[in-house]
Motif scaffolding. Structure first.
Motif, PDB file in Angstrom:
ATOM      1  N   PHE A 189      47.108  -5.906   0.098  1.00  0.00           N
ATOM      2  CA  PHE A 189      48.417  -5.580  -0.484  1.00  0.00           C
ATOM      3  C   PHE A 189      49.134  -4.519   0.347  1.00  0.00           C
ATOM      4  O   PHE A 189      50.332  -4.640   0.638  1.00  0.00           O
ATOM      5  CB  PHE A 189      48.236  -5.093  -1.924  1.00  0.00           C
ATOM      6  CG  PHE A 189      49.527  -4.733  -2.607  1.00  0.00           C
ATOM      7  CD1 PHE A 189      50.279  -5.704  -3.250  1.00  0.00           C
ATOM      8  CD2 PHE A 189      50.004  -3.421  -2.601  1.00  0.00           C
ATOM      9  CE1 PHE A 189      51.481  -5.375  -3.881  1.00  0.00           C
ATOM     10  CE2 PHE A 189      51.187  -3.096  -3.223  1.00  0.00           C
ATOM     11  CZ  PHE A 189      51.933  -4.078  -3.863  1.00  0.00           C
ATOM     12  N   PHE A 190      48.416  -3.472   0.734  1.00  0.00           N
ATOM     13  CA  PHE A 190      49.010  -2.411   1.539  1.00  0.00           C
ATOM     14  C   PHE A 190      49.479  -2.943   2.884  1.00  0.00           C
ATOM     15  O   PHE A 190      50.546  -2.559   3.382  1.00  0.00           O
ATOM     16  CB  PHE A 190      47.992  -1.285   1.746  1.00  0.00           C
ATOM     17  CG  PHE A 190      48.197  -0.118   0.812  1.00  0.00           C
ATOM     18  CD1 PHE A 190      48.459   1.143   1.294  1.00  0.00           C
ATOM     19  CD2 PHE A 190      48.132  -0.303  -0.558  1.00  0.00           C
ATOM     20  CE1 PHE A 190      48.651   2.217   0.437  1.00  0.00           C
ATOM     21  CE2 PHE A 190      48.315   0.749  -1.435  1.00  0.00           C
ATOM     22  CZ  PHE A 190      48.577   2.015  -0.941  1.00  0.00           C
ATOM     23  N   THR A 191      48.688  -3.817   3.484  1.00  0.00           N
ATOM     24  CA  THR A 191      49.049  -4.376   4.784  1.00  0.00           C
ATOM     25  C   THR A 191      50.339  -5.180   4.702  1.00  0.00           C
ATOM     26  O   THR A 191      51.177  -5.139   5.607  1.00  0.00           O
ATOM     27  CB  THR A 191      47.911  -5.285   5.304  1.00  0.00           C
ATOM     28  OG1 THR A 191      46.713  -4.515   5.413  1.00  0.00           O
ATOM     29  CG2 THR A 191      48.269  -5.861   6.662  1.00  0.00           C
ATOM     30  N   ILE A 192      50.521  -5.893   3.599  1.00  0.00           N
ATOM     31  CA  ILE A 192      51.691  -6.757   3.440  1.00  0.00           C
ATOM     32  C   ILE A 192      52.924  -5.994   2.960  1.00  0.00           C
ATOM     33  O   ILE A 192      54.040  -6.243   3.424  1.00  0.00           O
ATOM     34  CB  ILE A 192      51.380  -7.900   2.450  1.00  0.00           C
ATOM     35  CG1 ILE A 192      50.246  -8.778   3.001  1.00  0.00           C
ATOM     36  CG2 ILE A 192      52.622  -8.751   2.182  1.00  0.00           C
ATOM     37  CD1 ILE A 192      49.781  -9.848   2.029  1.00  0.00           C
ATOM     38  N   PHE A 193      52.733  -5.033   2.058  1.00  0.00           N
ATOM     39  CA  PHE A 193      53.884  -4.432   1.387  1.00  0.00           C
ATOM     40  C   PHE A 193      54.133  -2.950   1.693  1.00  0.00           C
ATOM     41  O   PHE A 193      55.264  -2.497   1.583  1.00  0.00           O
ATOM     42  CB  PHE A 193      53.743  -4.592  -0.135  1.00  0.00           C
ATOM     43  CG  PHE A 193      53.844  -6.013  -0.598  1.00  0.00           C
ATOM     44  CD1 PHE A 193      55.066  -6.646  -0.690  1.00  0.00           C
ATOM     45  CD2 PHE A 193      52.699  -6.730  -0.920  1.00  0.00           C
ATOM     46  CE1 PHE A 193      55.169  -7.964  -1.109  1.00  0.00           C
ATOM     47  CE2 PHE A 193      52.790  -8.057  -1.345  1.00  0.00           C
ATOM     48  CZ  PHE A 193      54.022  -8.667  -1.438  1.00  0.00           C
TER      49      PHE A 193
END
Length: 283
Positions: free
Chosen positions: A220-224
């Motif tokens: 999630f952190f990588t994407i958003f």
């Protein structure tokens, strides 16, 4: 054995995202309506509160209404306190209603009907209007300072970029683990309506499901999240209209997709991971 465990964890992460994305597509209207209402409430509240408070102050002091609102008053302390208070009230209302998305996610996953309605958000706001903002401010206590830190550090220390990026990387890691430690408080408070239990359950979740949380929230952190930090760095160094446009696109990406998906992921994890729950107060 280690490889098998890693494969299982990644498989669970894919399942988390697949299920959450499917639910988001089926209920996007309810989630989007909740976000739009939260945004409209924020702006209406800030406008009305600013004029009402400003009018009262201007009526009893020599400060004009315009000076109070713009902050160029000769009484800087008064105008600063007023503007800070107004912003706090508006942010409180904004996050209170925005996080009703966790209520919608809870409703979807508890009812078995797979659908939620926008009007349900008002019920969750009524129940958790003070708890949602406090938990949100707890999560943002560290993370909320990161964009400002990026902008300041990169701009001020462009010649010592290695140490600057190392410092910022450590900040990101601290925020990441702070985030996964407390994010489960939001679905827990929706389920339990008990402030103390929400924190205890959040610690229980991270204790028993650390690998899965790191995997799922890492994706999630990588994407958003990381794209936003990258955009902030680039904007600090190259302040152009293209970068401003990129910032707007990122904000829309995070707001329209990231936030509702986050509520579904967190709620899904809360309901499916290994956890010794308290007896719920509501169903």
């Amino acid at each position: 054995m280690g490889e098998s465990k890693t494969t299982m964890t990644f498989s669970e992460t894919k399942k988390d995202f697949r299920n959450s994305w499917a639910l988001l597509k089926e209920n996007y209207k309810a989630f989007l309506s909740t976000e739009i209402f939260a945004g409209i409430s924020f702006f209406i509240t800030i406008i009305l509160t600013s004029f009402i408070v400003g009018f009262v102050i201007a009526s009893f002091t020599s400060t004009t209404l315009r000076e109070v609102i713009t902050g160029v008053s000769s009484s800087f302390i008064v105008s600063h306190i007023v503007r800070s208070g107004i912003m706090l009230v508006c942010m409180w209302i904004f996050f209170g209603f925005l996080n009703c998305q966790f209520g919608l996610a809870h409703e979807i996953m508890s009812s078995g009907e797979m659908y939620a309605e926008f009007k349900s958000s008002f019920g969750y706001f009524k129940k958790n209007w003070w708890q949602y903002p406090i938990l949100t401010f707890t999560i943002m206590a560290i993370g909320g300072m990161l964009p400002m830190s990026f902008r300041f550090e990169i701009y001020q220390n462009i010649e010592s970029s290695f140490f600057t990026f190392l410092y910022l990387f450590v900040q990101c890691m601290v925020f990441f683990f702070w985030f996964i430690t407390f994010i489960s408080t939001l679905p827990s408070i929706t389920f339990q309506e008990n402030f103390r239990h929400a924190f205890i359950e959040s610690f229980r979740i991270i204790k028993n499901n650390f690998s899965r949380l790191v995997s799922t929230w890492g994706v999630f952190f990588t994407i958003f999240i990381l794209p936003g930090l990258l955009v902030t760095i680039l904007t600090s160094v190259y302040f152009t209209w293209w970068m401003i446009t990129l910032n707007i696109i990122y904000i829309l990406w995070l707001s329209l997709i990231g936030f509702p998906l986050m509520s579904l992921l967190a709620t899904g994890l809360y309901k499916n991971v290994k956890l010794e729950r308290f007896k719920p107060l509501i169903e």
